[in-house]
Design a protein around this motif. Structure first.
Motif, PDB file in Angstrom:
ATOM      1  N   PRO A 161       0.787  -1.029   0.132  1.00  0.00           N
ATOM      2  CA  PRO A 161       0.204   0.041   0.140  1.00  0.00           C
ATOM      3  C   PRO A 161       0.795   1.189  -0.080  1.00  0.00           C
ATOM      4  N   SER A 162       0.579   2.369  -0.862  1.00  0.00           N
ATOM      5  CA  SER A 162       1.358   3.305  -1.124  1.00  0.00           C
ATOM      6  C   SER A 162       0.383   4.478  -1.205  1.00  0.00           C
ATOM      7  N   GLY A 163       1.089   5.905  -1.143  1.00  0.00           N
ATOM      8  CA  GLY A 163       0.180   7.004  -1.535  1.00  0.00           C
ATOM      9  C   GLY A 163       0.683   8.130  -0.402  1.00  0.00           C
ATOM     10  N   LEU A 164      -0.200   9.229  -0.467  1.00  0.00           N
ATOM     11  CA  LEU A 164       0.041  10.271   0.229  1.00  0.00           C
ATOM     12  C   LEU A 164      -1.087  10.535   1.317  1.00  0.00           C
ATOM     13  N   ARG A 181      -4.164   7.928  -2.811  1.00  0.00           N
ATOM     14  CA  ARG A 181      -3.570   6.945  -2.680  1.00  0.00           C
ATOM     15  C   ARG A 181      -3.467   6.221  -3.986  1.00  0.00           C
ATOM     16  N   CYS A 182      -2.184   5.416  -4.078  1.00  0.00           N
ATOM     17  CA  CYS A 182      -2.162   4.226  -5.097  1.00  0.00           C
ATOM     18  C   CYS A 182      -2.984   3.096  -4.938  1.00  0.00           C
ATOM     19  N   ALA A 183      -3.320   2.387  -6.243  1.00  0.00           N
ATOM     20  CA  ALA A 183      -3.941   1.167  -6.085  1.00  0.00           C
ATOM     21  C   ALA A 183      -2.905   0.146  -5.362  1.00  0.00           C
ATOM     22  N   THR A 184      -3.523  -0.523  -4.407  1.00  0.00           N
ATOM     23  CA  THR A 184      -2.450  -1.408  -3.672  1.00  0.00           C
ATOM     24  C   THR A 184      -1.789  -2.461  -4.679  1.00  0.00           C
ATOM     25  N   TYR A 185      -0.371  -2.200  -4.757  1.00  0.00           N
ATOM     26  CA  TYR A 185       0.431  -2.834  -5.518  1.00  0.00           C
ATOM     27  C   TYR A 185       0.897  -3.990  -5.103  1.00  0.00           C
ATOM     28  N   ALA A 186       0.772  -5.122  -6.148  1.00  0.00           N
ATOM     29  CA  ALA A 186       0.896  -6.655  -5.809  1.00  0.00           C
ATOM     30  C   ALA A 186       2.216  -6.990  -6.591  1.00  0.00           C
ATOM     31  N   PRO A 187       3.345  -7.063  -6.250  1.00  0.00           N
ATOM     32  CA  PRO A 187       4.679  -7.440  -6.962  1.00  0.00           C
ATOM     33  C   PRO A 187       4.884  -8.964  -7.175  1.00  0.00           C
ATOM     34  N   GLY A 188       3.916  -9.838  -6.728  1.00  0.00           N
ATOM     35  CA  GLY A 188       4.089 -11.331  -7.207  1.00  0.00           C
ATOM     36  C   GLY A 188       4.862 -12.016  -6.397  1.00  0.00           C
ATOM     37  N   VAL A 189       5.305 -11.393  -5.088  1.00  0.00           N
ATOM     38  CA  VAL A 189       6.407 -12.084  -4.313  1.00  0.00           C
ATOM     39  C   VAL A 189       5.875 -11.741  -2.928  1.00  0.00           C
ATOM     40  N   ASN A 190       6.516 -12.758  -1.830  1.00  0.00           N
ATOM     41  CA  ASN A 190       6.452 -12.370  -0.629  1.00  0.00           C
ATOM     42  C   ASN A 190       7.544 -11.786  -0.041  1.00  0.00           C
ATOM     43  N   LEU A 191       6.941 -10.517   0.749  1.00  0.00           N
ATOM     44  CA  LEU A 191       7.971  -9.563   0.923  1.00  0.00           C
ATOM     45  C   LEU A 191       8.823  -9.907   2.279  1.00  0.00           C
ATOM     46  N   THR A 192       8.865 -11.129   2.862  1.00  0.00           N
ATOM     47  CA  THR A 192       9.516 -11.643   3.740  1.00  0.00           C
ATOM     48  C   THR A 192      10.726 -12.254   3.415  1.00  0.00           C
ATOM     49  N   ALA A 193      10.496 -12.840   2.206  1.00  0.00           N
ATOM     50  CA  ALA A 193      11.470 -13.968   1.714  1.00  0.00           C
ATOM     51  C   ALA A 193      12.874 -13.390   1.270  1.00  0.00           C
ATOM     52  N   ALA A 194      13.094 -12.071   1.099  1.00  0.00           N
ATOM     53  CA  ALA A 194      14.421 -11.606   0.636  1.00  0.00           C
ATOM     54  C   ALA A 194      14.037  -9.975   0.560  1.00  0.00           C
TER      55      ALA A 194
END
Length: 392
Positions: A161-164, A181-194
């Motif tokens: 989630p991002s925005g002002l 706000r931005c539309a919540t971005y889904a990068p396609g990865v788990n952010l805890t893994a790296a």
């Protein structure tokens, strides 16, 4: 300037004005992304290479908010990384404690970047964000812009989630006046893994958001509607939503960087100075609704000399605030490595806005007050608002 760029290996860095200490420990694997273009130069860096948080550069987050109290003791350095610890303990009426650090230095337009690896604990709110403040309170007076590059609810480690958030500068939680706000971005990865690289480019009129070198959102931030006050960098972790867990990996932040392409100098900021007499606060706002100064004394000077973080060619502009009692023969002098030029401007006619002073070459590190733009009062009252040096 705003093109999407692929994630790339780290370039050799240019010389900078203010850097953190060279890392003593080996940083985690993975490269930082480049800034939005090669016109950006590194202006500030923190590598968290000491044995503890450098308190000459950072304040601790010490407020009590949501489900946790934030403690300085929970912000530690671990193998060249900032490690924010999350604990279950009773402090100030809360069942959990979190942590955070806030830069003492303030920043304006430019590209903000950090590498982070998210905690595996659930129920926490981990954020890389920019807003004026010292960490003692998130509702302090003087905050206008809040750039939320990443506000990650750790119950969902696959979205960013991002925005002002936009504030009116007054103290208290009821001062919010907008939140594009931005539309919540889904990068396609788990952010805890790296480790991943989070970036935000605040430029005149908008903020661009990046993850691992890919721009995924642009949000407008109008210079005619909202103030353009500087911000501090926040790296934080607070308990936010039940169920809350502890005992997993901490929240890691590694290598914070701030790049600048352009130089903006406004009244009251670094690089602005005055000489002569008669200078007073103006009731007329200038560029970005920022306060201005004025003098009606012939020979008084407003000086805009940023000290450049990189050598090169810059397109120079001065902000003109039109008013009936303004200077009709204001002398605006640009002093640069490429030579000196003088332009006479009538500030009583036309419309308020940027006046083009041409393209000039400047050398990095020039802090002599003469290097930049000098605006000298001749007849009438001269308002000193802003000068910008746009890298070309």
């Amino acid at each position: 300037m705003n093109s999407i760029f692929a994630s790339r290996a780290r370039r050799t860095l240019r010389p900078v004005l203010a850097l953190g200490a060279v890392a003593a420990a080996i940083a985690p694997a993975g490269a930082l992304a480049d800034p939005p273009s090669t016109l950006y130069g590194l202006a500030w860096e923190e590598t968290f290479s000491g044995t503890s948080v450098d308190t000459s550069r950072w304040n601790f987050r010490t407020d009590v908010k949501a489900l946790s109290a934030q403690l300085a003791a929970n912000a530690v350095i671990d193998n060249g990384q900032l490690s924010l610890l999350m604990k279950q303990e009773s402090v100030s009426g809360k069942a959990y404690t979190g942590a955070g650090v806030i830069s003492k230095q303030q920043f304006g337009y430019g590209y903000y970047e950090v590498r982070a690896k998210n905690t595996t604990n659930t129920g926490w709110h981990n954020s890389f964000w920019m807003m004026a403040g010292d960490g003692s309170d998130t509702f302090a007076a003087g905050r206008y812009l809040e750039i939320d590059q990443a506000e990650i609810d750790t119950a969902d480690q696959t979205h960013v989630p991002s925005g002002l958030q936009i504030w009116n500068g007054q103290a208290g939680s009821g001062a919010n006046i907008g939140g594009p706000r931005c539309a919540t971005y889904a990068p396609g990865v788990n952010l805890t893994a790296a480790y991943h690289t989070y970036g935000a480019d605040w430029r005149e009129g908008a903020v661009d958001f990046y993850l691992d070198g890919t721009k995924y959102c642009t949000v407008a931030y109008s210079t005619t509607q909202y103030r353009q006050d500087p911000v501090n960098i926040w790296l934080t972790a607070i308990a936010y939503r039940a169920p809350v867990s502890v005992g997993g990996t901490p929240q890691y932040y590694d290598t914070v960087r701030f790049y600048k392409r352009d130089q903006y100098v406004m009244n009251g900021r670094y690089g602005y100075s005055e000489s002569g007499t008669g200078w007073l606060d103006s009731t007329l706002a200038g560029f970005g609704l920022m306060p201005q100064r004025y003098s009606c004394t012939a020979g008084a000077k407003a000086i805009f000399a940023p000290g450049f973080n990189q050598s090169g060619d810059y397109h120079v502009y001065i902000w003109k605030t039109v008013n009936a009692n303004a200077d009709t023969q204001a002398e605006v002098r640009v002093q640069a490595a490429s030579g000196n030029t003088t332009t006479t401007i009538n500030f009583t006619t036309g419309t308020s806005g940027w006046v083009d002073l041409g393209t000039h070459s400047f050398n990095a590190g020039t802090t002599n007050p003469a290097i930049g733009v000098t605006n000298t009062v001749h007849t009438g009252c001269q308002r000193a608002g802003a000068v910008k040096f746009v890298r070309v």
